[in-house]
Design an enzyme around this catalytic site. Structure first.
Site, PDB file in Angstrom:
ATOM      1  N   HIS A 114      70.359  97.090  47.880  1.00 27.91           N
ATOM      2  CA  HIS A 114      70.804  96.253  48.987  1.00 27.91           C
ATOM      3  C   HIS A 114      69.783  95.165  49.336  1.00 27.91           C
ATOM      4  O   HIS A 114      70.107  94.237  50.049  1.00 27.91           O
ATOM      5  CB  HIS A 114      71.097  97.108  50.222  1.00 27.91           C
ATOM      6  CG  HIS A 114      72.301  97.975  50.045  1.00 27.91           C
ATOM      7  ND1 HIS A 114      73.527  97.648  50.563  1.00 27.91           N
ATOM      8  CD2 HIS A 114      72.477  99.135  49.368  1.00 27.91           C
ATOM      9  CE1 HIS A 114      74.411  98.579  50.227  1.00 27.91           C
ATOM     10  NE2 HIS A 114      73.794  99.496  49.498  1.00 27.91           N
ATOM     11  N   GLU A 116      81.796 100.271  52.613  1.00 26.18           N
ATOM     12  CA  GLU A 116      81.446 100.875  51.333  1.00 26.18           C
ATOM     13  C   GLU A 116      82.467 101.962  51.020  1.00 26.18           C
ATOM     14  O   GLU A 116      83.159 102.447  51.913  1.00 26.18           O
ATOM     15  CB  GLU A 116      80.040 101.484  51.393  1.00 26.18           C
ATOM     16  CG  GLU A 116      79.933 102.638  52.368  1.00 26.18           C
ATOM     17  CD  GLU A 116      79.223 103.838  51.794  1.00 26.18           C
ATOM     18  OE1 GLU A 116      79.323 104.030  50.577  1.00 26.18           O
ATOM     19  OE2 GLU A 116      78.586 104.576  52.554  1.00 26.18           O
ATOM     20  N   HIS A 173      67.359 100.150  50.859  1.00 30.77           N
ATOM     21  CA  HIS A 173      67.548 100.560  49.476  1.00 30.77           C
ATOM     22  C   HIS A 173      67.572  99.345  48.554  1.00 30.77           C
ATOM     23  O   HIS A 173      68.105  98.304  48.921  1.00 30.77           O
ATOM     24  CB  HIS A 173      68.848 101.362  49.334  1.00 30.77           C
ATOM     25  CG  HIS A 173      68.670 102.805  49.707  1.00 30.77           C
ATOM     26  ND1 HIS A 173      69.727 103.603  50.072  1.00 30.77           N
ATOM     27  CD2 HIS A 173      67.570 103.569  49.790  1.00 30.77           C
ATOM     28  CE1 HIS A 173      69.267 104.811  50.356  1.00 30.77           C
ATOM     29  NE2 HIS A 173      67.975 104.813  50.192  1.00 30.77           N
ATOM     30  N   ASP A 229      75.745 100.816  53.759  1.00 22.54           N
ATOM     31  CA  ASP A 229      76.005 102.223  53.462  1.00 22.54           C
ATOM     32  C   ASP A 229      75.893 102.980  54.771  1.00 22.54           C
ATOM     33  O   ASP A 229      75.042 102.683  55.587  1.00 22.54           O
ATOM     34  CB  ASP A 229      74.979 102.766  52.459  1.00 22.54           C
ATOM     35  CG  ASP A 229      75.191 102.159  51.085  1.00 22.54           C
ATOM     36  OD1 ASP A 229      76.177 101.410  50.932  1.00 22.54           O
ATOM     37  OD2 ASP A 229      74.363 102.416  50.190  1.00 22.54           O
TER      38      ASP A 229
END
Lengths: 600, 952
Positions: free
Chosen positions: A73, A203, A70, A178
């Site tokens: 990140h 997270e 993602h 995550d």
């Protein structure tokens, strides 16, 4: 005192721009290198000047770890490695390595081509950056250097998402990235062993949410789609190319298969096709069902889902279309939306969050008349549904993971401060683990207790074990031995061996003590009385009366002598070696109390 | 293949004979006995290296050793053991000792001393572990000998402190298997120190090696299995092990906790960090629930499974397992289930029981939220959402078991079960549908739940759909909308999958008869009648219309006002359906109509008793047979058989009994007829022709007896005896016939082995035969025949006591239907797969007994054994066979029909108990004692096939 220092450059009490610096036992590791979606200026990337003002980052960082693909990140990675300058290793899993450049390229295109930004990283930079990547497998321990090692664990969330354990000596940190604790249609649940790290960085997106079971949501989704299609309506599902899109595809595909439906499902082409290709390749990273059935059929080779063509949107009859982008702000999804919005039979399902200002956000908030470009007003008659399919762990899931890993400390990132506060309090209360939630740029310092490994010689260990070691292995035990420190190695050996190794002669250390006894009798008799006295008390020791008049208890020697000046008192000489210190001191105290009156 | 089989048979045959010779010639045996051990001895002495010796031992281990020579072999092995230096050879010897001591007929107490002896001097850990294993084998072989067990336990305790985990493992295993059950006995025996085995094993719960910890828990469970009552103190120890680092320890600890909770469910344990106390079973339940979210799926499966069997747990805890308090941004959220319930529950919006139930989103007190509840909270919610389907299945099973014992829990878990209908794995879906069916007595489906349930009807898997039909058969629906919804969905299903026709009709039959009052208001709509206008008459052949009618007629059975709503054609259709689909359409009492059914309907309730009586009477009448002349007896039998058959057709409940008795009487009739033949009075050479009839009768009786024995479920031993008796008579008849015709019948006496199976029956053929046995043994064949003949004619007719419940096995082939005119074409030499779908009723163990037979027009028959997985079990006493049969043949010029039918295979040895009576006898049991055969039990179906010649 050794310590672990953690400084979030991004994602500290915030979502987006994940970037966390960890110093552990003299090693510096950067966890994730993301961009922030909310900003378009310098704030979108982490402030790398915090690490060093001048000089290359390579000298300050031992490695960079990317948890998943993602953009929040990994979005700043080319900027960081190529524009700021970093040449060290970048670790990520194989799927991340494969998909990451696609997303970066897409991001670059939007930023440069659409928004016309200058001074942005180029395609070549992305390529160069990816050359520095070292791919890791799940549960593979990778030695970054002699001391630093990292290991990846499965994290769910998206394809290839991983949690990383960073270990130096006996100190370790786990970074979750995550993760998702409940499995979904295409990915499994995060899992970690009881690695008991010093610190767990987790997270906390859903720190204050406990979610309902996924099944209800899935069922609702399917039911809505099915009903609309049955009544001849068209369904539009705006998605982003990766992650949720695949989950929804699998969900619809299996449902179509189960229910024997013939209505066409389309998927807008381009980026997604490439992405689906990677999903097909990385079957080991998916969930149990897909892994088990892929021998017969790869679930990502969709039977019912076909590529979308622009012309299909005008076709009569029911259909389901997945189209990008997910927030209906531009592109194909918006085009289709405009075509279909007028018919109340049709439906649009928003499977995720929409940023303010986008069409998606407007229709979700109930707006029925939209102003399009050119003063056109679009009346929305189609049904609008919202379905949240988020792949983050909820509060319970976070607690579950903390319980699984059993860390000494927990540090929360990637969440809102207020929500973190709640979770922090809960973690401290219920798990009795101290918890931190630093803001960006704030440093948390954790003292760690340094454990020093000491090698013990097998001979010594066996000798001690032979003395009746009971199963209570966790109880501390007293052990006699010699600690040898040599070349920063510690070894525990028996004293004989230590003497031999070091070439030293053994020294005898003896304690002697005089005990005055009031006794008028002769020395021999006194000795005899001492002998019988000791014999009667020390039953389990070997007490002997030697012919020369002295008494021995084990190796302790007792001699009686008469001092010349006072015939009424006798002096007892007690002598023992260092090893018998315990018994010796006991004996002297015993003798000092005097002898019992002889039965006369 | 056949040749190979034959060879095998001969091999085995000759083998048996040889052994018998050995037994008879005992001297020979004695000669061979030492030679075996001696050979081993020589081999071992020859062995120059340990590797050699190991090879010899391995070879030796491949051959079995007779019980008599075991001791000799053991001695030699031990002797070699003392001399051997290589641990691997010693290990092999030790394992051989264990194997040998397991030999049946050998008492291992003589080698125990030696084994213990070598144990004391052994240094190698592996060999030690193996020796302990051997001791375990010895100990389990001698369960009676207390002293030996004591000694072995002592030995085990001594070696518990060994440094090797393997040795400790074996010691614990030994303790678990042999640890004495009663302390008092221990004290008496030789004054050995009393050992508290539980305490010793308990100490090893905290061993440093996880394998030893696991072994200790297993040993404890073993003690429990052997009937030793575990102390309650173990509970606390076991609880600590739940947080062990190793999954196998945790998995075993969960079991142990479960065991203790079943032993002491009511005792009270304190809750740590508070002053409260709860029942132990509740505490254990909470702990096991916690393990449902363990890191290892093995433990999760184990925990989920065990939860199902904890029925004593209090309902408060039980209901917590389904509770997961939701929140979003620190605001309370109701689950989708709760919201759905609110929407649909009639008028009741807030139960008022729960705090803030009706307020949609209120702030949650941050202090009150407990994120990891210590108790059972949400265990099933987690279990049902698990990543591994094994865990999900286990959770569904557990839900099922708990819901069966608690109606309130059943009501609560419904939502979750309904959710599972959408699982991604079919097995889980199927399992949850079955579960729902099992608990359906306790529940009523809400409309929204029904909606979800019915959505599954469109599933493409036939199993799922059929399971769902079964479920709907026994579901309670609360509203008339629900019934309507169900009907609509079922009709949709019918149009989508026409093959489900029968299943859907059946489902609607039950749905109708269960909810007459709910169907009543729907009738006009369903029949589309109009108060003023006549509507068009629907098509009678439409399956959907038939489905609607089935629903209505079944509802009308208990709702007398309903027929008033029918239009004329409905009555006509009723008459037609009552005739054509009598199993689906009940008899109705229709006003003002003289239908066939109206004559039957009043008797429907009261008929059962008279028909039962009628059955009894007709059977009793038969028992007076003995007093009638042969002609009268025959007539009586014929009439009774006819009556019984008709009764069976009329009364489906009595069909089994009636058929069964009719078959028996038919046997008797055949027997009487055969004996009535003139041939018995004529001289031997003259009756050659007539004997056909007698032997045919004998053969038929035999067949019928096999049918009686194996085709009916619920046949008890009493009946079996009578059936065997009848068969014996048939055999005797056969014997007489063959003896008289062929003359050279020296061997026939051997056939009489059959007698042995029968117990003494008063005044029967057997009875008489047993009386005559000494004479039979000595007399000549011709005389024997004569004796048999007279006994057979004198023997009385035996009463057949009727069993309580008896059902005839039957099968119907649904597919292929045999109606198709299009031949199935395929290239000759290749195979074509034919789908066979059949329902089987009252077949015991269908996996082993049911076969499919294919008969080709050229008389070639092929028998196919379906796979065990092809059988489904949709309900008690019913099975469903869905399989594929592969057909192949050489090319034909014309398409032709093959016959497909189902066979029930039987094996007589399975049922006949072996009797020792014969073993001492002179008659050698050379004839094979088990008779295998098959009975066809379904109507054959014809399939049109056409193998085409292959094109070149």
């Amino acid at each position: 005192m050794p310590e672990i220092r953690v400084t979030p450059l991004g994602a500290g009490q915030d979502v987006g721009r994940s970037c966390i610096l960890v110093s552990i036992a003299g090693k510096n590791v950067m966890l994730d290198c993301g961009m922030h979606m909310g900003f378009n200026d310098d704030r979108r990337f982490p402030d790398f000047s915090y690490i060093t003002q001048n000089g290359r980052l390579t000298d300050f960082l031992d490695c960079v770890i990317i948890s998943h693909f993602h953009l929040d990140h990994c979005g700043a990675l080319p900027y960081f490695s190529e524009m700021v300058g970093y040449d060290g290793p970048i670790y990520m899993t194989h799927p991340t390595q494969a998909i990451c450049p696609i997303l970066l390229e897409d991001y670059r295109k939007i930023a440069v081509d659409k928004k016309g930004e200058a001074n942005f990283f180029t395609s070549q930079m992305i390529k160069d950056c990816m050359k520095k990547v070292v791919a890791v497998h799940l549960h593979q321990t990778v030695q970054v250097d002699d001391e630093l090692e990292i290991k990846a664990y499965y994290a769910g969330h998206v394809l290839g998402a991983a949690m990383f354990q960073i270990k130096v000596g006996s100190e370790s940190v786990v970074y979750t990235g995550d993760y998702n604790m409940t499995p979904d249609r295409h990915l499994g649940a995060a899992w970690i062993d009881k690695c008991r790290p010093n610190l767990l960085i987790t997270e906390s997106t859903y720190a204050t949410t406990i979610r309902d079971s996924k099944r209800c949501r899935e069922r609702d989704f399917l039911k809505k789609v099915h009903e609309t299609v049955e009544h001849g309506g068209k369904v539009l599902i705006p998605v982003f190319a990766l992650g949720r899109a695949q989950e929804l595809c699998i969900l619809l595909e299996t449902f179509w298969e189960r229910m024997n439906l013939k209505v066409p499902i389309y998927f807008s082409t381009g980026l997604t096709e490439k992405a689906n290709h990677y999903y097909k390749l990385f079957i080991p990273w998916t969930n149990q069902k897909i892994r088990k059935t892929f021998v017969q059929r790869n679930m990502f080779e969709f039977k019912h889902i076909k590529a979308f063509d622009r012309a299909f949107a005008d076709n009569p009859g029911p259909m389901v279309v997945f189209a990008t982008p997910g927030m209906l702000h531009a592109g194909q999804s918006l085009q289709i939306f405009r075509k279909w919005a007028g018919n109340e039979k049709n439906m649009v399902i928003m499977p995720g969050y929409c940023v303010q200002g986008t069409v998606g956000h407007k229709i979700l908030s109930g707006q029925r008349k939209l102003e399009m470009e050119g003063r056109q007003v679009l009346e929305v008659k189609m049904q609008v549904e919202y379905m949240s399919f988020s792949a983050h762990a909820d509060a319970k899931g976070i607690m579950q993971l903390v319980g699984q890993a059993e860390p000494e400390n927990v540090l929360l990132v990637h969440g809102e401060a207020k929500k973190m506060e709640f979770l922090k309090q809960k973690i401290e209360q219920e798990l009795r683990v101290s918890c931190y939630m630093p803001a960006n740029g704030e440093t948390v310092t954790l003292p760690t207790s340094l454990s020093i490994p000491v090698g013990i010689s097998l001979g010594l260990l066996k000798r001690e074990m032979a003395q009746g070691l009971l199963p209570e292995a966790k109880k501390p035990r007293l052990l006699h031995g010699t600690l040898i420190m040599k070349d920063s190695n510690f070894r525990l050996v028996s004293s004989e061996q230590a003497l031999k190794e070091l070439g030293l002669a053994e020294h005898q250390l003896r304690f002697t003590c005089r005990v005055h006894l009031h006794d008028t009798r002769k020395e021999q008799e006194t000795a005899l009385r001492v002998y019988s006295h000791l014999k009667s008390i020390l039953k389990e020791h070997c007490v002997q009366h030697l012919p020369d008049g002295s008494v021995t208890v084990e190796s302790i020697l007792i001699q009686a002598a008469a001092p010349s000046e006072d015939p009424g008192t006798k002096v007892l000489l007690v002598s023992w070696t260092y090893q018998d210190e315990e018994l010796g001191s006991f004996l002297t105290s015993l003798l000092k109390k005097g002898l019992p009156q002889a039965p006369s | 293949m056949a040749a190979h089989l034959k060879k095998r048979v001969y091999e085995e045959f000759t083998k048996v004979v040889q052994q018998q010779q050995e037994e008879i010639a005992t001297k020979k045996l004695r000669l061979t006995k030492p030679s075996k051990s001696a050979a081993l001895h020589i081999d071992l002495c020859k062995a120059t290296s340990p590797a050699d010796a190991l090879q010899y031992l391995l070879q030796f281990a491949r051959k079995p050793v007779e019980a008599e020579s075991v001791e000799g072999v053991v001695r030699i092995l031990l002797e070699h053991y003392y001399k051997e230096n290589d641990p691997s050879v010693r290990l092999k010897i030790a394992s051989l000792l264990g194997l040998l001591s397991k030999t049946t007929g050998f008492s291992p107490d003589c080698i125990m001393d030696d084994a213990i002896n070598i144990l004391q001097n052994e240094k190698s850990h592996q060999v030690l572990a193996q020796l302990l294993d051997t001791l375990l084998a010895i100990g389990t072989k001698l369960p009676e000998n207390q002293a030996i067990q004591m000694r072995l336990v002592d030995v085990a305790c001594q070696h518990l402190t060994d440094t090797s985990h393997g040795v400790r493992n074996k010691c614990l295993q030994l303790l678990g298997n042999l640890g004495s059950l009663e302390k008092s006995v221990t004290k008496d025996a030789e004054g050995l120190a009393t050992r508290d085995v539980q305490k010793i094993i308990g100490d090893y719960f905290s061993d440093q090696d996880p394998r030893v910890r696991t072994a200790a828990i297993k040993a404890m469970l073993q003690l429990h299995e052997r009937g030793l009552k575990l102390h309650q103190t173990i509970y606390n120890q076991a609880c600590k092990l739940l947080s062990d680092d190793y999954e196998q320890v945790r998995s075993a600890a969960v079991q142990l906790i479960w065991v203790v909770s079943q032993l002491y469910p009511e005792s009270i344990v304190p809750i740590p960090s508070s002053n409260e106390e709860i029942r132990l079973v509740d505490d254990a339940f909470g702990k096991i629930c916690h393990m449902v979210s363990d890191g290892s799926w093995v433990v999760r499966v184990q925990a989920a499974k065990l939860l199902g069997s904890m029925e004593q747990v209090s309902s408060h805890f039980l209901e917590q397992t389904l509770d997961k308090k939701l929140m979003s941004d620190l605001r309370r959220k109701r689950t989708a289930h709760e919201r759905a319930k609110e929407l649909y529950s009639s008028g009741e919006f807030s139960s008022g029981r729960k705090w803030g139930d009706d307020a949609p989103k209120e702030e949650v007190d941050t202090g009150a939220v407990n994120l990891i509840e210590s108790g059972a909270c949400g265990a099933f919610v987690h279990g049902l959402e698990d990543e591994m389907y094994e865990v999900r299945i286990a959770a569904v099973e557990a839900l099922c078991m708990l819901a069966q014992s608690s109606p309130s829990f059943a009501e609560k878990c419904l939502d979750f079960l309904v959710d599972m209908f959408n699982d991604e794995i079919e097995e889980v879906r199927l399992q949850s549908i079955h579960t729902m069916r099992k608990i359906s007595n306790n529940i009523t489906l809400r409309e929204d739940q029904l909606d979800t349930v019915l959505a599954v009807l469109e599933d493409s898997s036939r199993d799922i759909r059929e399971a769902l039909h079964e479920l709907l058969c026994c579901t309670n629906v609360s509203t008339k909308e629900g019934i309507h919804l169900a009907l609509v969905e079922l009709l949709k299903n019918l149009t989508k999958y026409p093959t489900d026709r029968d299943s859907i009709w059946k489902c609607l039959k039950f749905l109708g008869s269960r909810h007459p009052t709910l169907v009543l208001p729907l009738v006009p709509e369903l029949l589309s009648t109009h108060p003023f206008f006549d509507t068009a008459e629907p098509d009678m052949d439409d399956p959907a219309y038939i489905a609607v009618l089935v629903l209505i007629f079944n509802a009308a059975k208990t709702c007398p006002t309903m027929p008033a709503l029918f239009s004329d054609h409905t009555f006509r259709h009723y008459a037609y359906l009552r005739d054509s689909l009598s199993h689906l359409v009940p008899a109705l009492r229709l006003p003002g109509r003289k239908l066939v059914s109206s004559a039957v309907s009043p008797s429907i309730i009261s008929q059962e008793d008279p028909s039962q009586q009628f059955l009894q009477q007709s059977l009793e009448r038969v028992y007076s047979l003995q007093h009638l002349d042969p002609q009268g007896a025959q007539e009586l039998l014929e009439f009774t058989i006819r009556d019984l058959q008709r009764l069976g057709e009329l009364q489906s409940e009595l069909a089994g009994v009636a058929d069964f008795s009719a078959t028996y009487l038919r046997c008797q009739l055949l027997l009487i007829k055969a004996l009535q033949e003139k041939l018995w009075n004529v001289a031997a050479p003259l009756y050659l022709k007539q004997s056909d009839l007698a032997s045919a009768a004998a053969k038929q009786i035999m067949e019928e007896t096999y049918k009686m024995e194996f085709m009916y479920s619920g046949v008890e031993n009493k009946q079996v005896v009578i059936i065997h008796h009848m068969r014996l008579q048939a055999k005797a008849l056969q014997l007489i016939v063959t003896a008289r015709t062929t003359r050279g019948c020296g061997m026939f006496l051997s056939k009489m082995y059959f007698i042995t199976d029968l117990p003494h029956l008063q005044d029967s053929f057997v009875d008489k035969l047993l009386d005559l046995m000494p004479r039979l043994m000595t007399s000549k064949p011709a005389e024997v025949v004569k004796i048999l003949q007279t006994t057979l004619r004198q023997s009385a007719f035996l009463h057949l006591p009727l069993p309580e419940q008896i059902h005839k096995a039957s099968a119907t082939i649904i597919e292929p239907a045999g109606e198709s005119d299009n031949p199935l074409r395929f290239t000759s030499g290749l195979v074509v797969a034919l789908d066979v779908d059949a329902t089987l009723e009252h077949v015991q163990d269908p996996q082993n007994t049911v076969k499919v037979q294919v008969l080709y027009p050229d008389g070639q028959a092929q028998m196919i054994h379906p796979k065990p997985a092809d059988f489904r079990n949709p309900g008690p006493g019913r099975h469903r066979l869905i399989t594929q049969v592969y057909l192949s043949h050489t090319a034909w010029t014309e398409p032709c029909q093959v016959e497909v039918r189902l066979l029930l295979s039987y094996n007589s040895s399975a049922r006949i108990p072996k009797c020792p009576w014969m073993e001492g006898g002179e008659v050698s049991p050379q004839v094979e004692t088990s008779i295998e055969g098959t009975i066809p039990f379904s109507k054959p179906v014809k399939v049109y096939i056409m193998p085409k010649p292959a094109r070149r």
